[in-house]
Design a protein around this motif. Structure first.
Motif, PDB file in Angstrom:
ATOM      1  N   ALA A  95       0.836  -1.206   0.000  1.00  0.00           N
ATOM      2  CA  ALA A  95       0.000   0.000   0.000  1.00  0.00           C
ATOM      3  C   ALA A  95       0.872   1.258   0.000  1.00  0.00           C
ATOM      4  N   VAL A  96       1.949   1.232   0.776  1.00  0.00           N
ATOM      5  CA  VAL A  96       2.885   2.362   0.802  1.00  0.00           C
ATOM      6  C   VAL A  96       3.505   2.563  -0.575  1.00  0.00           C
ATOM      7  N   GLU A  97       3.851   1.467  -1.224  1.00  0.00           N
ATOM      8  CA  GLU A  97       4.426   1.559  -2.570  1.00  0.00           C
ATOM      9  C   GLU A  97       3.447   2.250  -3.519  1.00  0.00           C
ATOM     10  N   TYR A  98       2.172   1.877  -3.438  1.00  0.00           N
ATOM     11  CA  TYR A  98       1.153   2.510  -4.286  1.00  0.00           C
ATOM     12  C   TYR A  98       1.118   4.018  -4.028  1.00  0.00           C
ATOM     13  N   VAL A  99       1.090   4.386  -2.765  1.00  0.00           N
ATOM     14  CA  VAL A  99       1.012   5.804  -2.409  1.00  0.00           C
ATOM     15  C   VAL A  99       2.196   6.567  -2.994  1.00  0.00           C
ATOM     16  N   CYS A 100       3.389   6.014  -2.865  1.00  0.00           N
ATOM     17  CA  CYS A 100       4.590   6.702  -3.362  1.00  0.00           C
ATOM     18  C   CYS A 100       4.610   6.808  -4.883  1.00  0.00           C
ATOM     19  N   ARG A 101       3.982   5.861  -5.547  1.00  0.00           N
ATOM     20  CA  ARG A 101       3.964   5.896  -7.014  1.00  0.00           C
ATOM     21  C   ARG A 101       2.941   6.892  -7.549  1.00  0.00           C
ATOM     22  N   PHE A 102       1.794   7.007  -6.888  1.00  0.00           N
ATOM     23  CA  PHE A 102       0.657   7.680  -7.535  1.00  0.00           C
ATOM     24  C   PHE A 102       0.073   8.883  -6.785  1.00  0.00           C
ATOM     25  N   MET A 103       0.541   9.161  -5.590  1.00  0.00           N
ATOM     26  CA  MET A 103       0.022  10.328  -4.867  1.00  0.00           C
ATOM     27  C   MET A 103       1.044  11.457  -4.881  1.00  0.00           C
ATOM     28  N   PRO A 104       0.601  12.718  -4.894  1.00  0.00           N
ATOM     29  CA  PRO A 104       1.532  13.848  -4.827  1.00  0.00           C
ATOM     30  C   PRO A 104       2.321  13.809  -3.526  1.00  0.00           C
ATOM     31  N   VAL A 105       3.578  14.180  -3.609  1.00  0.00           N
ATOM     32  CA  VAL A 105       4.448  14.093  -2.435  1.00  0.00           C
ATOM     33  C   VAL A 105       3.940  14.974  -1.298  1.00  0.00           C
ATOM     34  N   GLU A 106       3.309  16.107  -1.633  1.00  0.00           N
ATOM     35  CA  GLU A 106       2.778  16.976  -0.578  1.00  0.00           C
ATOM     36  C   GLU A 106       1.708  16.255   0.237  1.00  0.00           C
ATOM     37  N   GLU A 107       0.852  15.496  -0.443  1.00  0.00           N
ATOM     38  CA  GLU A 107      -0.197  14.746   0.264  1.00  0.00           C
ATOM     39  C   GLU A 107       0.399  13.627   1.104  1.00  0.00           C
ATOM     40  N   ILE A 108       1.431  12.994   0.588  1.00  0.00           N
ATOM     41  CA  ILE A 108       2.080  11.917   1.345  1.00  0.00           C
ATOM     42  C   ILE A 108       2.659  12.467   2.643  1.00  0.00           C
ATOM     43  N   CYS A 109       3.302  13.625   2.551  1.00  0.00           N
ATOM     44  CA  CYS A 109       3.876  14.248   3.755  1.00  0.00           C
ATOM     45  C   CYS A 109       2.794  14.591   4.768  1.00  0.00           C
ATOM     46  N   GLU A 110       1.648  14.954   4.288  1.00  0.00           N
ATOM     47  CA  GLU A 110       0.560  15.377   5.180  1.00  0.00           C
ATOM     48  C   GLU A 110      -0.244  14.201   5.722  1.00  0.00           C
ATOM     49  N   LYS A 111      -0.563  13.224   4.867  1.00  0.00           N
ATOM     50  CA  LYS A 111      -1.529  12.197   5.229  1.00  0.00           C
ATOM     51  C   LYS A 111      -0.922  10.871   5.682  1.00  0.00           C
ATOM     52  N   LEU A 112       0.315  10.585   5.255  1.00  0.00           N
ATOM     53  CA  LEU A 112       0.878   9.263   5.544  1.00  0.00           C
ATOM     54  C   LEU A 112       2.081   9.303   6.474  1.00  0.00           C
ATOM     55  N   LEU A 113       3.085  10.113   6.159  1.00  0.00           N
ATOM     56  CA  LEU A 113       4.345  10.080   6.903  1.00  0.00           C
ATOM     57  C   LEU A 113       4.195  10.289   8.410  1.00  0.00           C
ATOM     58  N   PRO A 114       3.327  11.187   8.879  1.00  0.00           N
ATOM     59  CA  PRO A 114       3.223  11.372  10.330  1.00  0.00           C
ATOM     60  C   PRO A 114       2.803  10.121  11.090  1.00  0.00           C
ATOM     61  N   ASP A 115       2.205   9.145  10.382  1.00  0.00           N
ATOM     62  CA  ASP A 115       1.712   7.931  11.040  1.00  0.00           C
ATOM     63  C   ASP A 115       2.593   6.711  10.796  1.00  0.00           C
ATOM     64  N   LEU A 116       3.736   6.909  10.133  1.00  0.00           N
ATOM     65  CA  LEU A 116       4.658   5.805   9.914  1.00  0.00           C
ATOM     66  C   LEU A 116       5.843   5.928  10.853  1.00  0.00           C
ATOM     67  N   HIS A 117       6.532   4.820  11.081  1.00  0.00           N
ATOM     68  CA  HIS A 117       7.747   4.879  11.885  1.00  0.00           C
ATOM     69  C   HIS A 117       8.687   3.746  11.461  1.00  0.00           C
ATOM     70  N   GLY A 118       9.915   3.856  11.907  1.00  0.00           N
ATOM     71  CA  GLY A 118      10.895   2.814  11.635  1.00  0.00           C
ATOM     72  C   GLY A 118      11.259   2.730  10.163  1.00  0.00           C
ATOM     73  N   LYS A 119      11.551   1.500   9.710  1.00  0.00           N
ATOM     74  CA  LYS A 119      12.040   1.296   8.347  1.00  0.00           C
ATOM     75  C   LYS A 119      11.030   1.722   7.299  1.00  0.00           C
ATOM     76  N   LEU A 120       9.741   1.607   7.594  1.00  0.00           N
ATOM     77  CA  LEU A 120       8.722   2.006   6.625  1.00  0.00           C
ATOM     78  C   LEU A 120       8.757   3.517   6.416  1.00  0.00           C
ATOM     79  N   PHE A 121       8.942   4.265   7.480  1.00  0.00           N
ATOM     80  CA  PHE A 121       9.058   5.725   7.380  1.00  0.00           C
ATOM     81  C   PHE A 121      10.257   6.095   6.515  1.00  0.00           C
ATOM     82  N   TYR A 122      11.404   5.499   6.805  1.00  0.00           N
ATOM     83  CA  TYR A 122      12.619   5.865   6.074  1.00  0.00           C
ATOM     84  C   TYR A 122      12.576   5.388   4.623  1.00  0.00           C
ATOM     85  N   TRP A 123      11.890   4.282   4.357  1.00  0.00           N
ATOM     86  CA  TRP A 123      11.769   3.850   2.972  1.00  0.00           C
ATOM     87  C   TRP A 123      11.028   4.894   2.154  1.00  0.00           C
ATOM     88  N   VAL A 124       9.961   5.446   2.709  1.00  0.00           N
ATOM     89  CA  VAL A 124       9.190   6.469   1.995  1.00  0.00           C
ATOM     90  C   VAL A 124      10.043   7.711   1.746  1.00  0.00           C
TER      91      VAL A 124
END
Length: 475
Positions: free
Chosen positions: A238-267
Motif C-alpha cells: 500500500a505504501v508503494e502505491y502511495v509513493c507511485r501515484f500520490m503527490p508528495v505533498e499529500e504523502i507528507c501530510e496524510k501518511l508520513l506522520p503515522d509511519l515509523h521505523g524502516k517504513l518511514f525511512y523507505w518512503v
C-alpha cells in the motif's frame, strides 16, 4: 576465488535491493511481523552458491578460471551489470505485465556478456602496484568460447536472483484469472472498500492496481498502510502505491506522520529525489520524537543532495577512519554514491582525500571507492561544466599523487623509504583505476561508442583520450 566472486555478487545484488532508485518495490522487514524480507541476503547467498555449483559442473576448469579473473571482479564491483540483472528480474517477474520471451531474455543476456567482454578488452584488471612499481595488466578481447562462458555466468546470476525472489516473496492466492474479467476494475473498487479481506487477497488487489496504474485508490491505500493489524507486506504494498501515484505533498501530510521505523525511512528515501521541503520537515520532526536517529536523517539528507547531511557524514567518517563492514538499509556509504550535484564536488574531493589516507579502512565490497566512482560518473555526465570540473579534480589528485610517487622513487635509501614507495604506488593505482572506471561509465552513459586502447596506454592517457575527443562527447 570462487568464494570472493560469490561475495561480490551478493553484495552487488543487495545494494540494488536497497536502492530505491532501481527498486521501487517496498520490501523491508518490519519488527513483529513476518521476517521473510529479512532473509533476503541469506537466501540470495544460498541460491547463488547452488547456481554456481551447476555452473562448475557444466564448465569445469573454465569456470574456475573465470572465478580467478581480476578484471571480472573489478567489472562486477565498479560497473552496474549486476544491478541491471536485478532490475531485469524485478521487472520481468511482474505477473501483470507481458513476460519476456525466451528469445528476448537470451538477447538481453547476450548484450550483458558482450558489454562485459568490451570492458575486459578496454580496461582489463587495471594498473597494479607490485613492490612499488606500476604494472599495466593485459587487455584482450574475449574469444568466442570465453564469451559463451560469460554468457552462461550471467544466466546463472540471473537465475540465482530469480530463485531468491520466488522463495521470499509472499504469494497472493487469488486466481489471476480475475485479471481477464472485464468487470475486474469494478471488482477491485468494491473489494478494496471491504475491510474483511484476507491479507493474501488484499495483496493481490493492491498489486493489481499498481501494475495497471489505477490512480483512484489513494485514500484506501493510506488507510491500509496505517493499519497495524495488517501484515507488513500488505502495508508495504500500500505504501508503494502511495509513493507511485500520490503527490508528495499529500504523502507528507496524510501518511508520513503515522509511519515509523524502516517504513518511514523507505518512503523518505523513495521520494528524496523530489527534494520536497515537506520531507525535510517530517524528517526533522521524526528525529525530534525518536532518539538516536541522526545518522538515518543525514543519510536521507544526502539522498536529497543536502550539503549539511554530506558534511556531517564526511566528518563522521574522518573521526572513525573506517566504515561499517556490513551493507545496511539505509547505508551511509552507498548514499554517498547518490550525490549528483556538481556543487558538492568540494565535499567529494574531501572524501577522496579521506579514502587515500593510510589510516582509512574501506569496506571490501560496496565501499567508499565504489561510491566515489558512481557519484563522479553521475556528476560528470550531468552537463559540460560538471564534466570539466570532474576531469580537473581527478587530474589534480593524480598530479599530486604522481609527484609524491616520483619523490619516493628518487629518495629510497632504506626500508622505510621502500615502504613509503609501496604505499604511494598503491594509492596512485587506486586513483588511476578509479579514473579509468569513471571514464568507462561515462562512455556508457553517453552511448558514444567504445574504443580499444593500446595495451600499454596509461589510465591517464585513456581518460584524456576519451574526454578530450570532441567526437566522443555528446555535449
Amino acid at each position: 576465488m570462487e568464494e570472493q566472486l560469490i561475495e561480490i555478487l551478493v553484495s552487488a545484488v543487495c545494494a540494488a535491493y536497497y536502492d530505491t532508485r532501481k527498486n521501487e518495490v517496498c520490501r523491508i522487514f518490519i519488527p513483529g511481523d513476518s521476517r521473510r524480507f529479512d532473509k533476503f541476503e541469506k537466501t540470495l547467498r544460498r541460491k547463488m552458491i547452488a547456481r554456481w555449483q551447476e555452473f562448475l559442473l557444466k564448465h569445469g576448469v573454465e569456470a574456475v578460471r573465470l572465478a580467478e579473473c581480476d578484471w571480472l571482479h573489478r567489472y562486477l564491483q565498479y560497473q552496474d551489470s549486476v544491478a541491471d540483472l536485478y532490475e531485469y528480474v524485478q521487472n520481468s517477474g511482474n505477473v501483470w505485465k507481458k513476460r519476456l520471451s525466451g528469445r528476448e531474455e537470451s538477447i538481453f543476456l547476450q548484450n550483458m556478456a558482450a558489454k562485459a567482454g568490451r570492458y575486459g578488452g578496454e580496461c582489463g584488471a587495471g594498473i597494479l602496484a607490485v613492490e612499488g612499481h606500476l604494472i599495466f595488466s593485459e587487455k584482450r578481447r574475449l574469444t568466442k568460447s570465453k564469451e559463451n562462458v560469460i554468457l552462461d555466468f550471467y544466466s546463472i546470476v540471473l537465475e540465482g536472483i530469480r530463485d531468491t525472489f520466488e522463495e521470499i516473496l509472499p504469494k497472493a492466492e487469488t486466481s489471476c484469472a480475475e485479471e481477464q474479467n472485464e468487470n475486474a476494475c469494478a471488482q477491485v473498487f468494491n473489494n478494496l472498500e471491504q475491510e474483511n479481506l484476507g491479507n493474501e487477497e488484499l495483496l493481490w488487489y493492491i498489486r493489481y492496481v499498481i501494475s495497471h496504474e489505477l490512480r483512484d485508490f489513494g485514500e484506501q491505500m493510506v488507510k491500509i498502510a496505517k493499519n497495524g493489524q495488517r501484515k507488513a507486506w500488505v502495508r508495504q504494498a500500500a505504501v508503494e502505491y502511495v509513493c507511485r501515484f500520490m503527490p508528495v505533498e499529500e504523502i507528507c501530510e496524510k501518511l508520513l506522520p503515522d509511519l515509523h521505523g524502516k517504513l518511514f525511512y523507505w518512503v523518505v528515501a523513495r521520494l528524496a529525489d523530489t527534494r520536497e521541503e515537506g520531507l525535510k520537515v517530517q524528517l526533522k520532526s521524526y528525529v525530534e520524537r525518536y532518539s538516536g536517529q541522526e545518522m538515518m536523517q543525514d543519510i536521507c539528507l544526502v539522498k536529497m543532495q543536502d550539503r549539511e547531511g554530506v558534511e556531517r557524514i564526511r566528518r563522521y567518517l574522518e573521526r572513525r577512519h573506517y566504515i561499517p563492514r556490513k551493507l545496511e538499509n539505509l547505508d551511509l556509504i552507498t548514499a554517498l554514491g547518490e550525490i549528483r550535484e556538481a556543487s558538492l564536488l568540494d565535499e567529494v574531493d574531501r572524501l577522496i582525500e579521506l579514502m587515500m589516507r593510510d589510516s582509512f579502512r574501506d569496506r571490501k565490497y560496496n565501499g567508499l571507492l565504489v561510491s566515489l566512482v558512481r557519484t563522479l560518473s553521475t556528476i560528470a555526465s550531468s552537463g559540460e561544466w560538471a564534466y570539466v570540473q570532474v576531469k580537473e579534480l581527478l587530474e589534480r589528485k593524480e598530479g599530486d599523487c604522481w609527484r609524491r610517487y616520483q619523490e619516493c622513487m628518487e629518495t629510497i635509501t632504506d626500508r622505510a623509504g621502500e615502504t613509503a614507495l609501496k604505499k604511494s604506488a598503491q594509492t596512485l593505482t587506486v586513483l588511476l583505476r578509479m579514473r579509468e572506471d569513471i571514464c568507462w561509465r561515462i562512455s556508457d552513459y553517453r552511448k558514444s561508442g567504445y574504443r580499444i586502447l593500446p595495451d600499454n596506454a596509461s589510465a591517464i592517457d585513456a581518460f584524456s583520450q576519451v574526454l578530450a575527443d570532441e567526437s566522443h562527447s555528446p555535449l
